[in-house]
Design a protein around this motif. Structure first.
Motif, PDB file in Angstrom:
ATOM      1  N   TYR A  64       0.838  -1.217   0.000  1.00 20.20           N
ATOM      2  CA  TYR A  64       0.000   0.000   0.000  1.00 20.20           C
ATOM      3  C   TYR A  64       0.868   1.260   0.000  1.00 20.20           C
ATOM      4  N   ALA A  65       1.940   1.240   0.790  1.00 17.69           N
ATOM      5  CA  ALA A  65       2.805   2.418   0.879  1.00 17.69           C
ATOM      6  C   ALA A  65       3.409   2.770  -0.476  1.00 17.69           C
ATOM      7  N   ASN A  66       3.681   1.758  -1.296  1.00 17.30           N
ATOM      8  CA  ASN A  66       4.305   2.000  -2.600  1.00 17.30           C
ATOM      9  C   ASN A  66       3.349   2.652  -3.586  1.00 17.30           C
ATOM     10  N   ILE A  67       2.073   2.285  -3.523  1.00 14.22           N
ATOM     11  CA  ILE A  67       1.126   2.822  -4.507  1.00 14.22           C
ATOM     12  C   ILE A  67       0.249   3.934  -3.943  1.00 14.22           C
ATOM     13  N   GLY A  68       0.255   4.114  -2.626  1.00 14.88           N
ATOM     14  CA  GLY A  68      -0.597   5.139  -2.017  1.00 14.88           C
ATOM     15  C   GLY A  68       0.061   6.499  -1.995  1.00 14.88           C
ATOM     16  N   LYS A  69       0.526   6.954  -3.118  1.00 12.03           N
ATOM     17  CA  LYS A  69       1.217   8.247  -3.225  1.00 12.03           C
ATOM     18  C   LYS A  69       0.448   9.163  -4.174  1.00 12.03           C
ATOM     19  N   PHE A  70       0.247  10.387  -3.754  1.00 18.66           N
ATOM     20  CA  PHE A  70      -0.484  11.361  -4.567  1.00 18.66           C
ATOM     21  C   PHE A  70       0.161  11.538  -5.938  1.00 18.66           C
ATOM     22  N   THR A  71       1.502  11.524  -5.959  1.00 20.69           N
ATOM     23  CA  THR A  71       2.237  11.728  -7.213  1.00 20.69           C
ATOM     24  C   THR A  71       1.847  10.704  -8.273  1.00 20.69           C
ATOM     25  N   LEU A  72       1.645   9.455  -7.848  1.00 22.28           N
ATOM     26  CA  LEU A  72       1.372   8.379  -8.796  1.00 22.28           C
ATOM     27  C   LEU A  72      -0.027   8.459  -9.398  1.00 22.28           C
ATOM     28  N   LEU A  73      -0.884   9.319  -8.859  1.00 24.05           N
ATOM     29  CA  LEU A  73      -2.205   9.516  -9.463  1.00 24.05           C
ATOM     30  C   LEU A  73      -2.083  10.077 -10.881  1.00 24.05           C
ATOM     31  N   ALA A  74      -0.930  10.664 -11.177  1.00 28.94           N
ATOM     32  CA  ALA A  74      -0.718  11.201 -12.526  1.00 28.94           C
ATOM     33  C   ALA A  74      -0.745  10.095 -13.573  1.00 28.94           C
ATOM     34  N   ILE A  75      -0.356   8.883 -13.203  1.00 28.76           N
ATOM     35  CA  ILE A  75      -0.248   7.795 -14.180  1.00 28.76           C
ATOM     36  C   ILE A  75      -1.586   7.458 -14.831  1.00 28.76           C
ATOM     37  N   PRO A  76      -2.654   7.147 -14.064  1.00 24.70           N
ATOM     38  CA  PRO A  76      -3.925   6.828 -14.736  1.00 24.70           C
ATOM     39  C   PRO A  76      -4.490   7.988 -15.534  1.00 24.70           C
ATOM     40  N   PHE A  77      -4.274   9.220 -15.054  1.00 20.39           N
ATOM     41  CA  PHE A  77      -4.803  10.379 -15.791  1.00 20.39           C
ATOM     42  C   PHE A  77      -4.054  10.592 -17.108  1.00 20.39           C
ATOM     43  N   PHE A  78      -2.720  10.466 -17.078  1.00 22.39           N
ATOM     44  CA  PHE A  78      -1.958  10.602 -18.326  1.00 22.39           C
ATOM     45  C   PHE A  78      -2.305   9.479 -19.300  1.00 22.39           C
ATOM     46  N   MET A  79      -2.541   8.280 -18.777  1.00 15.80           N
ATOM     47  CA  MET A  79      -2.946   7.170 -19.640  1.00 15.80           C
ATOM     48  C   MET A  79      -4.296   7.451 -20.286  1.00 15.80           C
ATOM     49  N   LEU A  80      -5.227   7.966 -19.503  1.00 15.44           N
ATOM     50  CA  LEU A  80      -6.543   8.293 -20.050  1.00 15.44           C
ATOM     51  C   LEU A  80      -6.432   9.392 -21.101  1.00 15.44           C
ATOM     52  N   ALA A  81      -5.610  10.402 -20.826  1.00 16.10           N
ATOM     53  CA  ALA A  81      -5.431  11.492 -21.793  1.00 16.10           C
ATOM     54  C   ALA A  81      -4.845  10.972 -23.095  1.00 16.10           C
ATOM     55  N   GLY A  82      -3.804  10.121 -22.998  1.00 15.91           N
ATOM     56  CA  GLY A  82      -3.182   9.565 -24.200  1.00 15.91           C
ATOM     57  C   GLY A  82      -4.136   8.692 -24.986  1.00 15.91           C
ATOM     58  N   ASN A  83      -4.886   7.823 -24.287  1.00 16.52           N
ATOM     59  CA  ASN A  83      -5.848   6.946 -24.966  1.00 16.52           C
ATOM     60  C   ASN A  83      -6.957   7.749 -25.635  1.00 16.52           C
ATOM     61  N   THR A  84      -7.373   8.809 -24.969  1.00 20.90           N
ATOM     62  CA  THR A  84      -8.453   9.644 -25.509  1.00 20.90           C
ATOM     63  C   THR A  84      -8.017  10.360 -26.777  1.00 20.90           C
ATOM     64  N   MET A  85      -6.833  10.961 -26.752  1.00 23.78           N
ATOM     65  CA  MET A  85      -6.353  11.682 -27.924  1.00 23.78           C
ATOM     66  C   MET A  85      -6.054  10.723 -29.079  1.00 23.78           C
ATOM     67  N   GLU A  86      -5.634   9.499 -28.734  1.00 25.27           N
ATOM     68  CA  GLU A  86      -5.427   8.486 -29.782  1.00 25.27           C
ATOM     69  C   GLU A  86      -6.762   8.125 -30.424  1.00 25.27           C
ATOM     70  N   LYS A  87      -7.778   7.906 -29.597  1.00 24.86           N
ATOM     71  CA  LYS A  87      -9.114   7.569 -30.101  1.00 24.86           C
ATOM     72  C   LYS A  87      -9.703   8.711 -30.911  1.00 24.86           C
ATOM     73  N   ALA A  88      -9.327   9.940 -30.553  1.00 20.97           N
ATOM     74  CA  ALA A  88      -9.837  11.115 -31.257  1.00 20.97           C
ATOM     75  C   ALA A  88      -9.216  11.279 -32.640  1.00 20.97           C
ATOM     76  N   GLY A  89      -8.211  10.460 -32.961  1.00 18.16           N
ATOM     77  CA  GLY A  89      -7.594  10.520 -34.284  1.00 18.16           C
ATOM     78  C   GLY A  89      -6.500  11.554 -34.401  1.00 18.16           C
ATOM     79  N   ILE A  90      -5.953  11.992 -33.264  1.00 17.63           N
ATOM     80  CA  ILE A  90      -4.926  13.031 -33.315  1.00 17.63           C
ATOM     81  C   ILE A  90      -3.664  12.529 -34.005  1.00 17.63           C
ATOM     82  N   SER A  91      -3.389  11.218 -33.944  1.00 17.69           N
ATOM     83  CA  SER A  91      -2.191  10.686 -34.605  1.00 17.69           C
ATOM     84  C   SER A  91      -2.256  10.940 -36.110  1.00 17.69           C
ATOM     85  N   ASP A  92      -3.427  10.745 -36.715  1.00 19.81           N
ATOM     86  CA  ASP A  92      -3.588  11.013 -38.148  1.00 19.81           C
ATOM     87  C   ASP A  92      -3.296  12.478 -38.464  1.00 19.81           C
ATOM     88  N   LYS A  93      -3.787  13.361 -37.606  1.00 14.67           N
ATOM     89  CA  LYS A  93      -3.650  14.795 -37.867  1.00 14.67           C
ATOM     90  C   LYS A  93      -2.209  15.261 -37.686  1.00 14.67           C
TER      91      LYS A  93
END
Length: 427
Positions: free
Chosen positions: A48-77
């Motif tokens: 729990y101590a290893n994953i219970g860090k506020f800093t690491l919350l950035a990981i799921p959000f950055f993953m969601l942002a990347g997946n969303t922009m990929e789905k939006a077709g930004i790579s083509d553009k």
């Protein structure tokens, strides 16, 4: 059998049995805890101590942002934009691949995601234009490594959490090395393209370039919002990740209109699965690192490394060799958790900046993404182009050499890494 031998032999044995790295790290740590008599209630507490860090919350959000922009077709553009500006030059499509990787790296923060999103478009286009399958696949596999060097970078977030350094500063420190790596790949591609009979595409008009720019502007704004928000003092890196996720959804739904309401559930699930995989590795690798620290293994390894290296320059050479070899077998997150507690104290004692060390370590592990047997970017590129690992491994050698030149340059001239954050006064 002493503690260190037990820990590493059990870890190696599990790897040889094809047990996933995260499970191998966790299981070997648990075995060592049982044998040494450490209280087992420390196991869940450390997980729990290893994953219970506020800093690491950035990981799921950055993953969601990347997946969303990929789905939006930004790579083509992004590909279309780069193609309009440099596609007509010698080796134009290769240059497009590298430039687009740099842009997409500033959105996804992930090497494999960069290869998968851009490779499905650029690799077939390069093959049709006359480039070999091997060169096309190797280029995109290597360029995908830029995804963990140019911010936002998930390994930078992990290193920041382990080393206790400013994530905002290490984000800024990764920009110049990432661009240098991109430049080296462009030069290598141009040298190789001159040996091939590549038919250049017609030069785009000013109007076509303007239209391509307007079409891609919403995707290009993502890194501006992330980095501008962090360095403008509007939000922390973790909050920036959340803002980028929301921005990605708004752009995908209301601007590009590629994402429907029913797609949001799949995006959330995909991002949650990707985040869970990373967090599982973080938890297991963190437990392994904690055990090493508790039993004094990290201190012994640090003392040994300091005695063997003798000087800062020899230490840096050994660090690069160790991490390049480790990158052949370990993912970036596991390697950072294992080696940071060993290398950081020595670097600090020798007067080497922790931020520079984080960038050097991450670039080593980015290169590891294109070195077998666990070169994840190679496997992704092979899946796109349908070639064997042997074929792509041979073709990747020139790009590997180019990457190593940049690695050793930034290692021994750390001012290249620190120039931008120091110039901007980032703490």
């Amino acid at each position: 059998m002493n503690t260190a031998a037990l820990l590493f032999i059990s870890f190696a044995a599990l790897l040889l049995l094809n047990v996933p790295i995260a499970l191998s790290l966790g299981a070997s740590s648990l075995i060592a805890m049982v044998v040494t008599g450490l209280p087992l209630d420390m196991f869940p507490m450390q997980i729990y101590a290893n994953i219970g860090k506020f800093t690491l919350l950035a990981i799921p959000f950055f993953m969601l942002a990347g997946n969303t922009m990929e789905k939006a077709g930004i790579s083509d553009k992004l590909i279309n934009l780069a193609n309009k500006f440099v596609g007509h030059k010698t080796g134009g499509l290769a240059i497009v691949g590298v430039i687009t990787s740099c842009f997409f790296a500033a959105i996804s923060g992930s090497g494999p995601a960069t290869v998968a999103s851009l490779g499905v478009i650029i690799i077939p286009a390069m093959i049709n234009a006359g480039y070999s399958k091997g060169m096309s696949s190797a280029l995109m596999a290597t360029a995908g490594g830029i995804g963990v060097i140019i911010p936002p970078s998930i390994p930078f977030v992990v290193y920041g959490a382990i080393a206790g350094v400013s994530i905002g500063k290490i984000f800024m420190a990764g920009i110049v090395p990432g661009l240098l790596m991109g430049t080296a790949l462009v030069i290598a591609s141009l040298i190789m393209a001159k040996k091939m009979d590549i038919e250049p595409v017609p030069k785009a008009s000013a109007k076509e370039r303007w239209e391509a720019f307007k079409d891609a502007i919403w995707g290009l704004m993502m890194p501006v919002i992330i980095l501008g928000g962090i360095y403008g003092g509007f939000f922390t890196p973790t909050e920036a990740a959340a803002v980028s996720a929301v921005y990605g959804i708004l752009v995908g739904v209301f601007v590009y209109r590629k994402i429907k309401a029913k797609d949001l559930y799949d995006l959330m699930v995909e991002s949650a699965i990707g985040s869970a995989i990373v967090m599982f590795i973080v938890a297991a690798a963190g437990l392994f690192a904690w055990f090493c620290t508790t039993e004094g293994i990290s201190d012994m390894a640090s003392d040994l490394l300091l005695s063997v290296s003798g000087s800062k320059y020899m230490f840096l050479f050994i660090v690069n060799i160790i991490l390049l070899i480790a990158g052949c077998f370990l993912d970036a997150t596991s390697a950072l958790y294992i080696f940071t507690p060993i290398m950081l104290p020595v670097a600090t004692q020798l007067g080497y900046d922790p931020i520079a060390l984080g960038v050097v370590m991450t670039m080593n592990l980015a290169i590891g993404m294109i070195t077998p047997p666990v070169g994840v970017n190679l496997y992704v590129a092979c899946g796109v182009s349908k070639i064997s690992l042997g074929q792509i491994s041979k073709a990747v050698v020139p790009y590997l050499i180019a990457s190593l030149i940049v690695l050793f340059l930034i290692t021994y001239v750390p001012d290249i890494i620190l120039w931008l954050p120091n110039m901007m006064g980032i703490k």
